[in-house]
Motif scaffolding. Structure first.
Motif, short mmCIF file in Angstrom:
data_model
loop_
_atom_site.label_atom_id
_atom_site.label_comp_id
_atom_site.label_asym_id
_atom_site.label_seq_id
_atom_site.Cartn_x
_atom_site.Cartn_y
_atom_site.Cartn_z
N ALA A 284 32.93 -26.17 16.85
CA ALA A 284 32.78 -25.19 15.77
C ALA A 284 32.93 -23.77 16.29
N ALA A 285 32.43 -23.49 17.49
CA ALA A 285 32.57 -22.15 18.06
C ALA A 285 34.03 -21.79 18.24
N SER A 286 34.86 -22.78 18.55
CA SER A 286 36.28 -22.56 18.78
C SER A 286 37.11 -22.65 17.51
N VAL A 287 36.52 -23.05 16.39
CA VAL A 287 37.17 -23.37 15.11
C VAL A 287 37.88 -24.71 15.18
N ALA A 288 38.67 -24.94 16.22
CA ALA A 288 39.43 -26.17 16.35
C ALA A 288 39.89 -26.32 17.79
N MET A 289 40.07 -27.57 18.22
CA MET A 289 40.63 -27.87 19.54
C MET A 289 41.80 -28.81 19.35
N GLN A 290 42.93 -28.46 19.97
CA GLN A 290 44.14 -29.25 19.79
C GLN A 290 43.89 -30.69 20.23
N GLY A 291 44.28 -31.65 19.37
CA GLY A 291 43.79 -33.00 19.55
C GLY A 291 44.77 -34.13 19.49
N GLN A 292 46.08 -33.91 19.82
CA GLN A 292 47.00 -35.04 19.77
C GLN A 292 46.74 -36.02 20.91
N ASP A 293 46.16 -35.56 22.02
CA ASP A 293 45.69 -36.46 23.08
C ASP A 293 44.21 -36.70 22.81
N LEU A 294 43.91 -37.80 22.11
CA LEU A 294 42.54 -38.01 21.64
C LEU A 294 41.53 -38.12 22.79
N PRO A 295 41.76 -38.94 23.83
CA PRO A 295 40.80 -38.95 24.94
C PRO A 295 40.64 -37.58 25.58
N GLY A 296 41.74 -36.81 25.62
CA GLY A 296 41.68 -35.49 26.22
C GLY A 296 40.81 -34.52 25.44
N VAL A 297 40.96 -34.51 24.12
CA VAL A 297 40.17 -33.55 23.33
C VAL A 297 38.70 -33.96 23.29
N LEU A 298 38.42 -35.26 23.35
CA LEU A 298 37.02 -35.67 23.44
C LEU A 298 36.41 -35.18 24.75
N ALA A 299 37.20 -35.24 25.82
CA ALA A 299 36.73 -34.70 27.11
C ALA A 299 36.57 -33.18 27.03
N SER A 300 37.50 -32.50 26.38
CA SER A 300 37.41 -31.04 26.25
C SER A 300 36.11 -30.64 25.57
N ALA A 301 35.74 -31.35 24.52
CA ALA A 301 34.49 -31.05 23.83
C ALA A 301 33.29 -31.32 24.73
N ALA A 302 33.33 -32.45 25.44
CA ALA A 302 32.21 -32.80 26.32
C ALA A 302 32.05 -31.80 27.46
N PRO B 120 44.95 -28.90 10.28
CA PRO B 120 44.69 -27.62 9.62
C PRO B 120 45.80 -26.60 9.78
N MET B 121 46.61 -26.70 10.84
CA MET B 121 47.58 -25.63 11.09
C MET B 121 48.64 -26.10 12.07
N ARG B 122 49.80 -25.46 12.01
CA ARG B 122 50.90 -25.67 12.95
C ARG B 122 51.46 -27.09 12.93
N GLY B 123 51.10 -27.90 11.95
CA GLY B 123 51.59 -29.27 11.94
C GLY B 123 51.07 -30.08 13.10
N THR B 124 49.94 -29.66 13.68
CA THR B 124 49.36 -30.28 14.86
C THR B 124 47.97 -30.80 14.52
N VAL B 125 47.61 -31.93 15.09
CA VAL B 125 46.29 -32.49 14.83
C VAL B 125 45.25 -31.77 15.70
N PHE B 126 44.12 -31.43 15.10
CA PHE B 126 43.04 -30.72 15.78
C PHE B 126 41.72 -31.43 15.54
N GLY C 12 44.75 -32.59 29.58
CA GLY C 12 46.09 -32.06 29.47
C GLY C 12 46.32 -31.06 28.37
N PHE C 13 45.57 -31.13 27.28
CA PHE C 13 45.82 -30.25 26.14
C PHE C 13 44.62 -29.35 25.88
N ASP C 14 43.91 -28.97 26.94
CA ASP C 14 42.71 -28.16 26.75
C ASP C 14 43.06 -26.79 26.20
N GLU C 15 42.15 -26.25 25.37
CA GLU C 15 42.36 -24.95 24.74
C GLU C 15 42.50 -23.82 25.76
#
Length: 371
Positions: free
Chosen positions: A29-47, A72-78, A287-290
Motif C-alpha cells: 500500500a505504501a508503494s501503491v502497487a508492485m509490478q507483478g507478472q513474476d508472481l513468486p518474485g513480487v511475493l518476495a518483493s513484498a516480504a 491498474p495501469m500500463r497493461g501490466t499486472v500489479f 527480477g521485477f523488483d520496484e
C-alpha cells in the motif's frame, strides 16, 4: 551513468534496508502497487520490505483478501492492497483497455464474446474463487475458446474493468475471484475521491514519491501513464508534504541530470546518513523488483552493458539482481533440487569472500513461495 548515492537513497525509501513494514499489505500500500507478472518474485518483493521477511505472511494477506493482483495501469499486472485496486484502475487503466480493444479483431474476438465471457465468469465464480485453468475450461465449454491468446485477452479486459481480480493463493498461483465479492466496498474513484481525478492523482503521486523518491514527476508519469498536465495539477496538493532538491542546496547531490526537481519523503536524507554503510550492504532482489523497475531510467543502478545483461535482448524479462552499494553488481539464480538448492552468481563486479558469505546467508533466508 550509475549514481550509487541515488541508488542507496531509493533502497532506504523503498524499505529494502530497514524493512519497516509490519505486514506485506502495508509495504504494498505504501508503494501503491508492485509490478507483478513474476508472481513468486513480487511475493518476495513484498516480504523483503517487512519486519519478518516471511513469504507466508504475504500468502496470508492474499488469502485474507488484503492483497490482490489486477491491471491498474500500463497493461501490466500489479500486486496491490485490495483497498486500492478499483480507484487506481478507474484512474489509470483506460489507455491500456483502449489499446487492447484495437487488437481484438486480430484475435477474432467480438464485444459479444467479451459480454459472454463476463456472464459466464460471474456465474461460474459465484460460489467462490477458482483457478485460471478452471475458468478457461468453463469458457471453452461455453463455446469461447481461450486458445491463441483469446483467453488471456478476455481475462485482461475483465481484470482491467475490475469485474474480476486475482485473489487467494491456491498453492501454485492465485485463483480468480469476482471483484465486487472479493474487494472491500467503498473503493471506487467516486467513493474515495468524489470522482475528482486530480485528488486521486495527488494521492497516487504522494505515495509514489514517498516510497520511490528521490524521483521526478516524469518518473511518476512513466510509471502510471497519466498525463503530465493532470500530474502537474495534482503536485501542489502534495508538494508541501515532500522534500525536494529544488528547495535546498544541501540536496544537490540527488538532483536529476535534466535539472527537473526530484521529490522524496521528509527525513529520508537524514535517515540514510544515520544508517551509514548499512545502505551499501549486499542484497538479493527478485527480477521485477520496484527498485529496478519503478523509474523511467534504470541506469541510475547500472551501466548500459550491465542493463543488457540484466534484460537480455531487452525483451522485458528481468533476471534477479545482486545489489551492493546502491548498484546492480550482478545477477543470480537458484539451481539444484529441492533440499539441495544452491546460489549461482553472474558477477558484474567481483565479490569479496565476506560479501559472498553475506549473499549465501541472504540466499538461505530468501522468501521463496515454493521449495
Amino acid at each position: 551513468m550509475p549514481d550509487p548515492t541515488l541508488g542507496r537513497l531509493r533502497l532506504v525509501a523503498q524499505g529494502l534496508v530497514t524493512r519497516p513494514y509490519a505486514r506485506p499489505v502495508d509495504a504494498v500500500a505504501a508503494s501503491v502497487a508492485m509490478q507483478g507478472q513474476d508472481l513468486p518474485g513480487v511475493l518476495a518483493s513484498a516480504a523483503l520490505r517487512t519486519t519478518s521477511g516471511r513469504v507466508a505472511d504475504v500468502v496470508a494477506d492474499l488469502d485474507a483478501g488484503r492483497l490482490v493482483r489486477g491491471y491498474p495501469m500500463r497493461g501490466t499486472v500489479f500486486l496491490q492492497s485490495a483497498d486500492d485496486v478499483t480507484w487506481t484502475t478507474e484512474l489509470c487503466a483506460a489507455p491500456s483497455l483502449r489499446a487492447a480493444a484495437a487488437r481484438r479483431r486480430q484475435l477474432e474476438l467480438t464485444d459479444a464474446d467479451l459480454d459472454r465471457a463476463r456472464e459466464v465468469s460471474l456465474a461460474f465464480l459465484a460460489d467462490g474463487p477458482r483457478s485460471r485453468a478452471d475458468l478457461f475450461a468453463r469458457w471453452d465449454a461455453a463455446g469461447l475458446s481461450p486458445t491463441g491468446g483469446r483467453g488471456y485477452h478476455a481475462l485482461f479486459v475483465l481484470l482491467g474493468e475490475v469485474t474480476l481480480v486475482y485473489g487467494p493463493w491456491n498453492g501454485t498461483d492465485q485463483d480468480v475471484a469476482i471483484a465486487r465479492e472479493w474487494l472491500p466496498a467503498g473503493g471506487t474513484l467516486e467513493a474515495r475521491f468524489n470522482s475528482d481525478r486530480v485528488a486521486a492523482t495527488a494521492e497516487m503521486l504522494r505515495r509514489y514519491l514517498t516510497s520511490h523518491g528521490p524521483a521526478t514527476i516524469r518518473d511518476f508519469a512513466w510509471w502510471t501513464k497519466l498525463g503530465l498536465k493532470e500530474i502537474r495539477a495534482a503536485l501542489p496538493l502534495v508538494e508541501t508534504d515532500l522534500e525536494s532538491d529544488a528547495a535546498s542546496d544541501a540536496a544537490s547531490d540527488v538532483a536529476s541530470a535534466t535539472g527537473e526537481p526530484r521529490y522524496w519523503r521528509p527525513g529520508l536524507l537524514e535517515e540514510a546518513a544515520a544508517l551509514g554503510r548499512t545502505t551499501a550492504a549486499p542484497l538479493l532482489l527478485p527480477g521485477f523488483d520496484e527498485w529496478v523497475l519503478g523509474y523511467a531510467d534504470r541506469l541510475f543502478a547500472m551501466t548500459d552493458d550491465e542493463h543488457a545483461a540484466l534484460v537480455p535482448g531487452n525483451n522485458g524479462v528481468f533476471k534477479k539482481s545482486v545489489v551492493r552499494n546502491g548498484r546492480v553488481v550482478g545477477t543470480w539464480t537458484r539451481s539444484g533440487r529441492a533440499g539441495q538448492r544452491r546460489l549461482e552468481l553472474t558477477e558484474f563486479a567481483p565479490h569479496s569472500p565476506r560479501q559472498r558469505a553475506t549473499l549465501e546467508r541472504l540466499f538461505a533466508g530468501y522468501p521463496w513461495v515454493s521449495a
